[in-house]
Write a protein that holds these residues in place. Structure first.
Motif, PDB file in Angstrom:
ATOM      1  N   VAL A 137      65.762  41.584  55.755  1.00 45.50           N
ATOM      2  CA  VAL A 137      65.445  41.363  54.330  1.00 45.50           C
ATOM      3  C   VAL A 137      65.484  42.655  53.516  1.00 45.50           C
ATOM      4  O   VAL A 137      65.200  42.637  52.323  1.00 45.50           O
ATOM      5  CB  VAL A 137      64.064  40.667  54.142  1.00 45.50           C
ATOM      6  CG1 VAL A 137      64.031  39.362  54.913  1.00 45.50           C
ATOM      7  CG2 VAL A 137      62.904  41.567  54.524  1.00 45.50           C
ATOM      8  N   THR A 138      65.826  43.777  54.149  1.00 42.01           N
ATOM      9  CA  THR A 138      65.702  45.054  53.434  1.00 42.01           C
ATOM     10  C   THR A 138      66.626  45.140  52.221  1.00 42.01           C
ATOM     11  O   THR A 138      66.371  45.892  51.305  1.00 42.01           O
ATOM     12  CB  THR A 138      65.967  46.256  54.359  1.00 42.01           C
ATOM     13  OG1 THR A 138      67.228  46.050  54.989  1.00 42.01           O
ATOM     14  CG2 THR A 138      64.879  46.412  55.401  1.00 42.01           C
TER      15      THR A 138
ATOM     16  N   ARG B  80      73.804  26.444  49.582  1.00 39.44           N
ATOM     17  CA  ARG B  80      73.821  27.892  49.769  1.00 39.44           C
ATOM     18  C   ARG B  80      73.108  28.246  51.065  1.00 39.44           C
ATOM     19  O   ARG B  80      72.356  27.442  51.626  1.00 39.44           O
ATOM     20  CB  ARG B  80      73.193  28.646  48.594  1.00 39.44           C
ATOM     21  CG  ARG B  80      71.731  28.365  48.343  1.00 39.44           C
ATOM     22  CD  ARG B  80      71.057  29.518  47.610  1.00 39.44           C
ATOM     23  NE  ARG B  80      70.824  30.637  48.531  1.00 39.44           N
ATOM     24  CZ  ARG B  80      70.371  31.830  48.154  1.00 39.44           C
ATOM     25  NH1 ARG B  80      70.127  32.078  46.876  1.00 39.44           N
ATOM     26  NH2 ARG B  80      70.152  32.786  49.049  1.00 39.44           N
ATOM     27  N   GLU B  81      73.323  29.474  51.472  1.00 41.51           N
ATOM     28  CA  GLU B  81      72.655  29.935  52.684  1.00 41.51           C
ATOM     29  C   GLU B  81      71.319  30.566  52.311  1.00 41.51           C
ATOM     30  O   GLU B  81      71.223  31.253  51.291  1.00 41.51           O
ATOM     31  CB  GLU B  81      73.537  30.970  53.363  1.00 41.51           C
ATOM     32  CG  GLU B  81      73.249  31.074  54.830  1.00 41.51           C
ATOM     33  CD  GLU B  81      74.192  32.035  55.523  1.00 41.51           C
ATOM     34  OE1 GLU B  81      73.936  33.240  55.476  1.00 41.51           O
ATOM     35  OE2 GLU B  81      75.183  31.556  56.116  1.00 41.51           O
ATOM     36  N   VAL B  82      70.321  30.283  53.133  1.00 43.20           N
ATOM     37  CA  VAL B  82      69.000  30.857  52.880  1.00 43.20           C
ATOM     38  C   VAL B  82      68.514  31.503  54.170  1.00 43.20           C
ATOM     39  O   VAL B  82      68.712  30.952  55.259  1.00 43.20           O
ATOM     40  CB  VAL B  82      67.989  29.764  52.438  1.00 43.20           C
ATOM     41  CG1 VAL B  82      66.606  30.352  52.200  1.00 43.20           C
ATOM     42  CG2 VAL B  82      68.481  29.054  51.183  1.00 43.20           C
TER      43      VAL B  82
ATOM     44  N   ALA C 197      60.598  35.188  60.158  1.00 42.46           N
ATOM     45  CA  ALA C 197      59.800  34.597  61.244  1.00 42.46           C
ATOM     46  C   ALA C 197      58.615  33.831  60.693  1.00 42.46           C
ATOM     47  O   ALA C 197      57.976  34.258  59.735  1.00 42.46           O
ATOM     48  CB  ALA C 197      59.333  35.714  62.175  1.00 42.46           C
ATOM     49  N   GLY C 198      58.316  32.692  61.291  1.00 43.86           N
ATOM     50  CA  GLY C 198      57.177  31.882  60.853  1.00 43.86           C
ATOM     51  C   GLY C 198      57.619  30.475  60.521  1.00 43.86           C
ATOM     52  O   GLY C 198      58.782  30.109  60.693  1.00 43.86           O
ATOM     53  N   THR C 199      56.658  29.701  60.050  1.00 45.08           N
ATOM     54  CA  THR C 199      56.944  28.308  59.691  1.00 45.08           C
ATOM     55  C   THR C 199      57.237  28.215  58.205  1.00 45.08           C
ATOM     56  O   THR C 199      56.562  28.864  57.394  1.00 45.08           O
ATOM     57  CB  THR C 199      55.712  27.431  59.999  1.00 45.08           C
ATOM     58  OG1 THR C 199      55.295  27.698  61.329  1.00 45.08           O
ATOM     59  CG2 THR C 199      56.011  25.959  59.823  1.00 45.08           C
TER      60      THR C 199
ATOM     61  N   PRO D 283      62.652  33.105  62.644  1.00 43.89           N
ATOM     62  CA  PRO D 283      63.743  33.534  61.764  1.00 43.89           C
ATOM     63  C   PRO D 283      65.009  32.706  61.961  1.00 43.89           C
ATOM     64  O   PRO D 283      65.399  32.461  63.098  1.00 43.89           O
ATOM     65  CB  PRO D 283      63.984  34.986  62.184  1.00 43.89           C
ATOM     66  CG  PRO D 283      63.533  35.054  63.615  1.00 43.89           C
ATOM     67  CD  PRO D 283      62.459  34.022  63.770  1.00 43.89           C
ATOM     68  N   VAL D 284      65.580  32.315  60.854  1.00 42.19           N
ATOM     69  CA  VAL D 284      66.807  31.538  60.924  1.00 42.19           C
ATOM     70  C   VAL D 284      67.540  31.622  59.585  1.00 42.19           C
ATOM     71  O   VAL D 284      66.908  31.824  58.543  1.00 42.19           O
ATOM     72  CB  VAL D 284      66.491  30.068  61.308  1.00 42.19           C
ATOM     73  CG1 VAL D 284      65.744  29.348  60.198  1.00 42.19           C
ATOM     74  CG2 VAL D 284      67.743  29.289  61.667  1.00 42.19           C
TER      75      VAL D 284
END
Ligand code: GLC
Length: 829
Positions: free
Chosen positions: A629-630, A655-657, A661-663, A676-677
């Motif tokens: 995310v930097t 679009r791609e998002v 990490a997390g729910t 993370p995905v």
């Protein structure tokens, strides 16, 4: 022009003259040839009266002080004296004191809690370490401070994977590594590239392996930052004059850096809630009839709105503090009429005062010597909207007060917000334009004639501060003449500290996808500079958006902290209903979403007044350890709990998002996503991809026509349970007066407590002095089984399971209740 150029090319005589001239300039301008002067070895370190430690180098002197835990200030000069020009950014707070001084044969150590400065005696370099001895900022032996003529600067090491954020209002990528930027407030229409722009913020945040620090170069001259551009292993900041005066601010999280920076230069004050509604502007709604039509349009199309802006045409010949009485024969009547529909009026104010004997503002300014002058005593004049104009010398407090008092004129008519424009300052087609853009350091021009000490201050020192002072004058006008109302000031230009009085909009963008895309990293970096209340012109200022572009921009714009549509003169209508029924429906739906989210958003604003956390947040603020995310600049967080992924290219329906990490939950479908995905998500034209982070509790207000139409007596709570307990605290007050500052506010905490066989939602009683009227709460708890058992005692009115979102919807009567526990259990599971 063309013929002249040709002549120059052909004439050896002219070339010869030019070379001679250049040589002469170099001879009288030693700066050009001078080698940078370095401080040299450290000779002595002495603590002075508990105020600072003085470091005496061979060729320079430094004063090092600390403030609170984790802020160190370094001032350094190669002159016999330190500058007496004060900081206008730094506010009083924790006292500035000497750090604890210890030394050995090789180094001097200066302690400031979370941060310490270590000075190498031989090389004179200053390194900063954290409380565990890990390097924060390093000066390699040949780097460090330098002085060259009037120029001051410093070079430090850039680590290979270090990222840089902040720098205020800049186009370009989110991560400024590899960029160079200039800080010099300038009027500049822009698309994807242009530098400098309207605001100047010599502040940035560095991030190395998830650990952040801040650096504020408190110098008002034109400054430059080269962030590992010229040399990938160095960053450099310098200014054309003034002193090398900078603060290093400890993290280790970005949130902690911003929090400390907020303590140093101030945070935004709590705005009135109406400031967070939807606002409508154009250059200009020119007369009463157009303004009434505009109001009628909002009513007819059932689109909420809180403020209408009057751009320059409301004035009599563009004279500030006047109304054109043909176009606006009864401003007070009109403004009161709008107010009956909940609509506030904001007017534009330009600093340039028309040169016009007989016009009171001009006469007073001349009579009292309030206008800026050249060094030779003549007035500083530029052409702006009214023609030739003089500029108030806002640096002087008496000029600020005079200006502030003039706002009584607007307040008397019922105006509630002031929009300060052209305050870089900017002017067109004159020497002033040159002043605004290009004036270099030196006695070429002068902006302030202050009587007494010091008598004159060069434009080069004051230029970047002009808007800061103008906004302070406006602020003073508000606090003096509307003392119980929260000021609402919007500004184009600014310098660190501007957030204490004003919100910022990002000036003259264009109706292009590129301009829309650039607004996101721009606003995110402004958030990372401590400017929480910011927005860009929705739909674009210059040019006309296509229906698709407007639709996508309004979807994004309702998640700008400041949400205003604006367009330039001569452009076609740009109201939410100007693009056909489909786009009108999209605009209504998303503006409604902004209004429904106000209880959540208001709490974010209130949080920011205390912590300086951005409202619109770069993901890197929330997930500093996630390298993915930097430089992520096309999606962002709205506070801690919502993630927005706008569509910013034409012709797309998906679009791609990236999900860290997390729910995560899709807010519309209620489906869970495990990060993370990276996922491709559906985004038809009428849908803004919106996600909740696991644990989110999002309070929603009822639908409204304007922000203060209804009390929040019936709240909806969207609850997205995660594996860990989570909570959200709602903030409430009267939404527009200063009573909150006297303690009249309340907070109400909601908790989500997941257990082995279900989830418990705790609704605590509101606490505080503001009387909260809560009658009903609709709970929407996502990610649940249809067969679950829902219990809420006698408060339960109704419950149902929503198949298509997997949410239990529970209606509760909370009137007169202290606190309440709702359980959703699957005992068989
Ligand atoms: C400037 C402002 C713009 C405004 C115009 C006329 O260009 O940036 O927002 O509409 O002046 O006042």
């Amino acid at each position: 022009m063309k013929t002249e150029k040709t002549r120059v090319k052909r004439s050896p005589v002219v070339w010869g003259l030019a070379i001679l001239l250049l040589a002469a300039t170099a001879a009288v301008n030693p700066d050009r040839v001078e080698e940078p002067k370095r401080p040299g070895a450290l000779v002595q370190a002495v603590e002075r009266d508990g105020l600072y430690v003085e470091l005496i180098f061979e060729r320079a002197t430094a004063r090092v002080s600390r403030r609170g835990d984790g802020m160190i200030r370094v001032r350094m000069t190669d002159r016999p004296e330190f500058s007496s020009f004060p900081s206008f950014s730094v506010i009083p707070g924790e006292p500035e004191i000497a750090p604890l001084l210890t030394e050995d044969s090789e180094k001097v150590i200066l302690e400031a809690g979370l941060l310490r400065a270590v000075v190498d005696k031989q090389t004179g370099t200053i390194n900063f370490l954290d409380d565990r001895g890990r390097p924060v900022l390093v000066e390699p032996p040949e780097a460090g401070a330098f002085f060259r003529g009037e120029e001051v600067g410093c070079v430090k090491e850039a680590l290979p994977r270090e990222h840089y954020y902040g720098f205020g209002e800049k186009t370009g990528p989110l991560d400024k590594r590899g960029e160079s930027m200039v800080m010099w407030t300038s009027d500049m229409p822009y698309n994807r590239k242009a530098d400098p722009l309207y605001q100047a913020h010599p502040f940035f945040m560095g991030l190395r392996q998830g650990r952040a620090y801040g650096l504020f170069f408190d110098n008002t001259f034109k400054s430059e930052f080269d962030m590992a551009k010229t040399r990938p292993d160095r960053f450099r900041f310098s200014a054309a004059g003034g002193e090398l005066d900078y603060w290093v601010i400890a993290g280790p999280s970005p949130a902690e850096v911003l929090e400390r920076y907020g303590r140093l230069v101030g945070t935004m004050p709590l705005p009135p809630l109406w400031g967070l509604g939807y606002h409508q502007c154009r250059w200009s709604y020119e007369n009463e009839r157009q303004v009434r039509n505009l109001r009628d349009g909002f009513l007819k199309h059932e689109i909420p709105v809180d403020a209408i802006y009057l751009d320059i045409h409301y004035m009599d010949g563009y004279r500030v503090f006047t109304f054109d009485n043909k176009r606006f024969p009864d401003p007070a009547g009109l403004i009161a009429e709008l107010k009956r529909d909940g609509i506030r009026t904001v007017v534009i104010v330009d600093p340039g005062v028309k040169v016009d004997p007989g016009y009171q503002v001009y006469d007073e300014g001349v009579a009292n010597n309030y206008f800026a002058r050249h060094k030779d005593g003549s007035f500083f004049m530029a052409r702006v909207w009214p023609g030739d104009a003089y500029f108030p010398d806002f640096y002087r407090p008496e000029v600020q007060s005079w200006w502030g008092d003039w706002h009584q004129f607007y307040f008397d008519q019922g105006v509630e917000g002031i929009w300060n424009d052209m305050n870089e300052p900017a002017g067109a087609g004159s020497s002033f334009k040159i002043a605004s853009y290009y004036i270099p350091t030196g006695p070429a021009d002068w902006l302030s004639m202050r009587h007494g000490d010091p008598p004159v201050i060069p434009h080069a020192r004051l230029h970047n501060l002009y808007a800061l002072f103008m906004n302070q004058g406006t602020w003073e006008g508000f606090t003096k003449h509307r003392p119980d109302q929260r000021p609402f000031i919007i500004t184009r230009s600014g310098f660190p500290g501007v957030q204490r009085t004003s919100l910022t909009w990002t000036g003259d963008n264009f109706a292009t996808w590129g301009s829309m895309r650039v607004s996101v990293p721009m606003l995110l970096n402004m958030g990372l500079t401590g400017l929480a209340f910011v927005g860009s012109d929705i739909g674009g200022f210059g040019l006309a958006p296509t229906p698709e572009l407007y639709a996508r921009w309004i979807e994004l714009g309702v998640f700008y902290p400041f949400a205003r549509t604006h367009t330039a003169n001569l452009m076609p209508p740009q109201e939410p209903w100007s693009f056909g029924k489909k786009v009108t429906d999209i605009a209504r739906k998303h503006i409604n979403l902004r209004y429904r989210l106000l209880p959540y958003t208001y709490a974010l604003f209130e949080e920011s007044t205390r912590t300086n956390a951005p409202v619109m947040r770069a993901l890197v603020f929330e997930f500093p350890d996630d390298e993915a995310v930097t430089n992520l600049d096309d999606q962002f967080m709205w506070g801690k709990w919502l993630m927005v992924a706008p569509v910013m290219r034409g012709g797309r329906t998906s679009r791609e998002v990236y999900f860290p990490a997390g729910t995560w939950f899709d807010v519309y479908a209620g489906t869970k996503i495990a990060g993370p995905v990276r996922l491709k998500v559906r985004a038809p034209l009428d849908r803004l991809p919106l996600f909740a982070r696991g644990g989110a509790i999002i309070p929603l207000a009822p639908e409204m026509r304007y922000s203060t139409e209804k009390p929040w007596d019936h709240l909806t709570l969207m609850v997205f349970p995660d594996k860990e307990p989570s909570s959200f605290t709602l903030y409430e007050d009267d939404k527009e007066t200063m009573a909150y500052a006297r303690g009249e506010f309340s907070r109400q905490k909601f908790e989500c407590l997941p257990g082995p066989d279900g989830v418990k939602v705790m609704i605590h009683a509101p606490e505080g002095n503001y009387p909260v009227e809560r009658k009903r709460i609709t709970l929407r708890v996502y990610g649940q089984d249809s067969g679950a058992k829902v219990e809420a005692g006698p408060a339960l009115l109704e419950k149902s399971y929503e198949l298509w979102t997997g949410a239990w919807v529970v209606e509760l009567n909370v009137e007169g209740r202290e606190s309440l526990e709702v359980t959703i259990s699957n005992p068989g599971k």
